[in-house]
Scaffold this active site. Structure first.
Site, PDB file in Angstrom:
ATOM      1  N   GLY A  66       9.784  -5.820 -10.466  1.00 23.53           N
ATOM      2  CA  GLY A  66       8.516  -6.556 -10.520  1.00 23.53           C
ATOM      3  C   GLY A  66       7.883  -6.600 -11.903  1.00 23.53           C
TER       4      GLY A  66
ATOM      5  N   ASP B 128       6.830  10.412 -10.344  1.00 22.97           N
ATOM      6  CA  ASP B 128       5.845  10.042  -9.328  1.00 22.97           C
ATOM      7  C   ASP B 128       4.479  10.102 -10.009  1.00 22.97           C
ATOM      8  OD1 ASP B 128       3.962   9.948  -7.341  1.00 22.97           O
ATOM      9  OD2 ASP B 128       5.061  11.269  -5.957  1.00 22.97           O
TER      10      ASP B 128
ATOM     11  N   ASN C 252       1.171   0.753 -14.661  1.00 15.76           N
ATOM     12  CA  ASN C 252       1.505  -0.406 -13.835  1.00 15.76           C
ATOM     13  C   ASN C 252       1.811  -0.055 -12.372  1.00 15.76           C
ATOM     14  OD1 ASN C 252       2.850  -3.203 -13.329  1.00 15.76           O
ATOM     15  ND2 ASN C 252       4.465  -1.703 -12.908  1.00 15.76           N
TER      16      ASN C 252
ATOM     17  N   TYR D 293      -7.110  -1.342  -1.176  1.00 16.27           N
ATOM     18  CA  TYR D 293      -6.579  -2.008  -2.375  1.00 16.27           C
ATOM     19  C   TYR D 293      -7.745  -2.529  -3.229  1.00 16.27           C
ATOM     20  CZ  TYR D 293      -3.229  -4.713  -5.183  1.00 16.27           C
ATOM     21  OH  TYR D 293      -2.464  -5.224  -6.210  1.00 16.27           O
TER      22      TYR D 293
ATOM     23  N   LYS E  83      -8.461  -1.008  -6.979  1.00 12.86           N
ATOM     24  CA  LYS E  83      -8.283  -1.882  -8.148  1.00 12.86           C
ATOM     25  C   LYS E  83      -9.614  -2.120  -8.865  1.00 12.86           C
ATOM     26  CE  LYS E  83      -3.833  -2.414  -8.111  1.00 12.86           C
ATOM     27  NZ  LYS E  83      -3.007  -1.853  -9.192  1.00 12.86           N
TER      28      LYS E  83
ATOM     29  N   THR F 184       6.778 -11.005  -6.864  1.00 10.09           N
ATOM     30  CA  THR F 184       7.524  -9.751  -7.026  1.00 10.09           C
ATOM     31  C   THR F 184       7.748  -9.164  -5.624  1.00 10.09           C
ATOM     32  OG1 THR F 184       5.673  -8.214  -7.013  1.00 10.09           O
ATOM     33  CG2 THR F 184       6.152  -9.286  -9.130  1.00 10.09           C
ATOM     34  N   PRO F 185       8.533  -8.097  -5.518  1.00  5.38           N
ATOM     35  CA  PRO F 185       8.768  -7.513  -4.186  1.00  5.38           C
ATOM     36  C   PRO F 185       7.504  -7.018  -3.473  1.00  5.38           C
ATOM     37  CG  PRO F 185      10.438  -6.774  -5.741  1.00  5.38           C
ATOM     38  CD  PRO F 185       9.414  -7.511  -6.549  1.00  5.38           C
TER      39      PRO F 185
ATOM     40  N   GLN G  20     -14.188 -19.937  -9.263  1.00  2.00           N
ATOM     41  CA  GLN G  20     -14.775 -20.806  -8.229  1.00  2.00           C
ATOM     42  C   GLN G  20     -16.134 -20.299  -7.789  1.00  2.00           C
ATOM     43  OE1 GLN G  20     -11.129 -22.250  -5.618  1.00  2.00           O
ATOM     44  NE2 GLN G  20     -11.018 -20.058  -6.003  1.00  2.00           N
TER      45      GLN G  20
HETATM   46  P1  NAD Z   1       6.392  -3.892  -6.929  1.00  4.30           P
HETATM   47  O1  NAD Z   1       6.190  -3.351  -5.562  1.00  4.30           O
HETATM   48  O2  NAD Z   1       7.400  -4.946  -7.148  1.00  4.30           O
HETATM   49  O3  NAD Z   1       6.698  -2.695  -7.961  1.00  4.30           O
HETATM   50  C1  NAD Z   1       5.931  -1.520  -7.963  1.00  4.30           C
HETATM   51  C2  NAD Z   1       6.773  -0.405  -8.546  1.00  4.30           C
HETATM   52  O4  NAD Z   1       5.960   0.781  -8.509  1.00  4.30           O
HETATM   53  C3  NAD Z   1       8.051  -0.103  -7.743  1.00  4.30           C
HETATM   54  O5  NAD Z   1       9.157  -0.044  -8.603  1.00  4.30           O
HETATM   55  C4  NAD Z   1       7.760   1.238  -7.078  1.00  4.30           C
HETATM   56  O6  NAD Z   1       8.916   2.050  -6.913  1.00  4.30           O
HETATM   57  C5  NAD Z   1       6.788   1.859  -8.074  1.00  4.30           C
HETATM   58  N1  NAD Z   1       5.968   2.909  -7.469  1.00  4.30           N
HETATM   59  C6  NAD Z   1       5.350   2.893  -6.266  1.00  4.30           C
HETATM   60  N2  NAD Z   1       4.763   4.091  -6.043  1.00  4.30           N
HETATM   61  C7  NAD Z   1       5.006   4.859  -7.132  1.00  4.30           C
HETATM   62  C8  NAD Z   1       4.674   6.195  -7.500  1.00  4.30           C
HETATM   63  N3  NAD Z   1       3.968   6.996  -6.679  1.00  4.30           N
HETATM   64  N4  NAD Z   1       5.086   6.658  -8.689  1.00  4.30           N
HETATM   65  C9  NAD Z   1       5.830   5.856  -9.525  1.00  4.30           C
HETATM   66  N5  NAD Z   1       6.189   4.614  -9.221  1.00  4.30           N
HETATM   67  C10 NAD Z   1       5.785   4.116  -8.037  1.00  4.30           C
HETATM   68  O7  NAD Z   1       4.928  -4.399  -7.394  1.00  4.30           O
HETATM   69  P2  NAD Z   1       4.484  -5.366  -8.582  1.00  4.30           P
HETATM   70  O8  NAD Z   1       4.105  -6.663  -8.001  1.00  4.30           O
HETATM   71  O9  NAD Z   1       5.442  -5.300  -9.700  1.00  4.30           O
HETATM   72  O10 NAD Z   1       3.126  -4.643  -8.978  1.00  4.30           O
HETATM   73  C11 NAD Z   1       2.934  -3.914 -10.162  1.00  4.30           C
HETATM   74  C12 NAD Z   1       1.451  -3.693 -10.334  1.00  4.30           C
HETATM   75  O11 NAD Z   1       0.779  -4.955 -10.400  1.00  4.30           O
HETATM   76  C13 NAD Z   1       0.787  -2.932  -9.181  1.00  4.30           C
HETATM   77  O12 NAD Z   1      -0.192  -2.055  -9.700  1.00  4.30           O
HETATM   78  C14 NAD Z   1       0.149  -4.032  -8.357  1.00  4.30           C
HETATM   79  O13 NAD Z   1      -0.958  -3.582  -7.601  1.00  4.30           O
HETATM   80  C15 NAD Z   1      -0.281  -4.997  -9.460  1.00  4.30           C
HETATM   81  N6  NAD Z   1      -0.473  -6.369  -8.996  1.00  4.30           N
HETATM   82  C16 NAD Z   1       0.554  -7.089  -8.444  1.00  4.30           C
HETATM   83  C17 NAD Z   1       0.302  -8.379  -8.010  1.00  4.30           C
HETATM   84  C18 NAD Z   1       1.380  -9.238  -7.354  1.00  4.30           C
HETATM   85  O14 NAD Z   1       1.035 -10.203  -6.660  1.00  4.30           O
HETATM   86  N7  NAD Z   1       2.656  -8.943  -7.571  1.00  4.30           N
HETATM   87  C19 NAD Z   1      -0.978  -8.964  -8.160  1.00  4.30           C
HETATM   88  C20 NAD Z   1      -1.976  -8.188  -8.734  1.00  4.30           C
HETATM   89  C21 NAD Z   1      -1.719  -6.901  -9.162  1.00  4.30           C
END
Ligand code: NAD
Length: 262
Positions: free
Chosen positions: A27, A70, A97, A162, A166, A199-200, A262
């Site tokens: 991601g 972790d 992240n 969430y 955030k 992303t996943p 908006q």
């Molecule tokens: P994702 O689920 O694809 O990847 C998240 C990664 O974090 C994974 O590789 C997972 O193994 C790792 N992770 C989870 N728990 C963990 C822990 N305790 N310690 C270490 N690693 C850990 O998610 P993403 O979409 O890549 O999101 C990344 C960041 O962006 C997150 O903080 C998410 O909240 C934020 N975000 C994502 C989106 C979206 O739509 N994709 C939108 C806004 C914000």
């Protein structure tokens, strides 16, 4: 004559810097790591999914170190910073992240789930900044980038934990920015707020509605009528990580297709 004038190769926007990126196995973390390396940085990529970051590091070659991490564990943060110091001796960029999404209204959610989401999404940011700052301060300039979300600005009935976690990342980032400025002004701290990005993390939603319908439903809510791609967010991180943003601290960068306007 400038360095760039004598070099035949462009050096990249974060050339010579070392970045630590959490949650980098997939991601946004993975996209950010690839972008920062492309622009000249070395990276420490960490995740609970060690296989994932190990594979990424081997793709990136000698400029990457993969560590199992972790982000909710203080002792693991201490180890990760020690390994970074040992391998690179410097740290200019920290990208907090790693994060998780979880559905649930205030009435549906258990206390255990609530605490888990806050542990991963916000307590980790506190731990990361606390333990990385001593090493970051040794460098000329540093940049902390905390991954919040558009959900840290706009609330929804079914994202209680969430939304809360955030929003906390956004405000914590401002406190850290002011602390760093007071300490001598060399380290900056900002938050990034992506809208839905492919992303996943969206897999659960895709499973629920089917991929095409889920993507359409999300895109309809965005004025630009499209879901973000991981690189859209990685470019924002790159800007904040580079010295191009050297006067920007305590701010929030929205990558949201206009949803909050908006
Ligand atoms: P994702 O689920 O694809 O990847 C998240 C990664 O974090 C994974 O590789 C997972 O193994 C790792 N992770 C989870 N728990 C963990 C822990 N305790 N310690 C270490 N690693 C850990 O998610 P993403 O979409 O890549 O999101 C990344 C960041 O962006 C997150 O903080 C998410 O909240 C934020 N975000 C994502 C989106 C979206 O739509 N994709 C939108 C806004 C914000």
């Amino acid at each position: 004559m400038s360095d760039l004038a004598v070099s035949s190769e462009p050096k990249g926007r974060v050339w010579g810097k070392v970045a630590l990126i959490t949650g980098a196995a997939q991601g946004l973390g993975e996209a950010t790591a690839r972008m920062l390396v492309k622009e000249g940085a070395s990276v420490v990529v960490t995740d609970i999914n060690f296989e994932g970051v190990e594979k990424l590091a081997s793709d990136l070659g000698g400029k990457a170190l993969a560590l199992k991490h972790d982000v909710t564990s203080e002792s693991e943060w201490i180890d990760v910073i020690a390994e970074t110091r040992k391998k690179f001796g410097q740290l200019e960029i920290l990208v907090n992240n790693a994060g998780v999404g979880d559905f649930g209204s205030v009435e549906d959610m258990s206390l255990e789930k609530w605490q888990r989401v806050h542990d991963i999404n916000v307590n980790s940011v506190f731990l990361g900044c606390k333990h990385a700052l001593p090493l970051m301060r040794d460098s000329d300039r540093g940049s902390i980038i905390n991954m919040s979300s558009i959900a840290g600005i706009i609330a929804s009935d079914s994202y209680a934990a969430y939304n809360s976690s955030k929003a906390a990342v956004r405000h914590l980032s401002k406190s850290i920015a002011l602390h760093c400025a007071k300490k001598g002004g060399r380290v900056r701290c900002n938050s990034v707020h992506p809208v839905f990005t492919d992303t996943p993390i969206l897999d659960g939603f895709k499973d629920l509605l089917g991929e095409e319908q889920a993507m359409e439903k999300l895109a309809r809510q965005i004025p630009l009528k499209q879901i973000a791609e991981p690189d859209d967010i990685a470019y924002a991180v790159l800007f904040l990580a580079s010295d191009e943003s050297k006067m920007i601290t305590g701010s929030e960068l929205l990558v949201d297709g206009g949803i909050s306007a908006q």
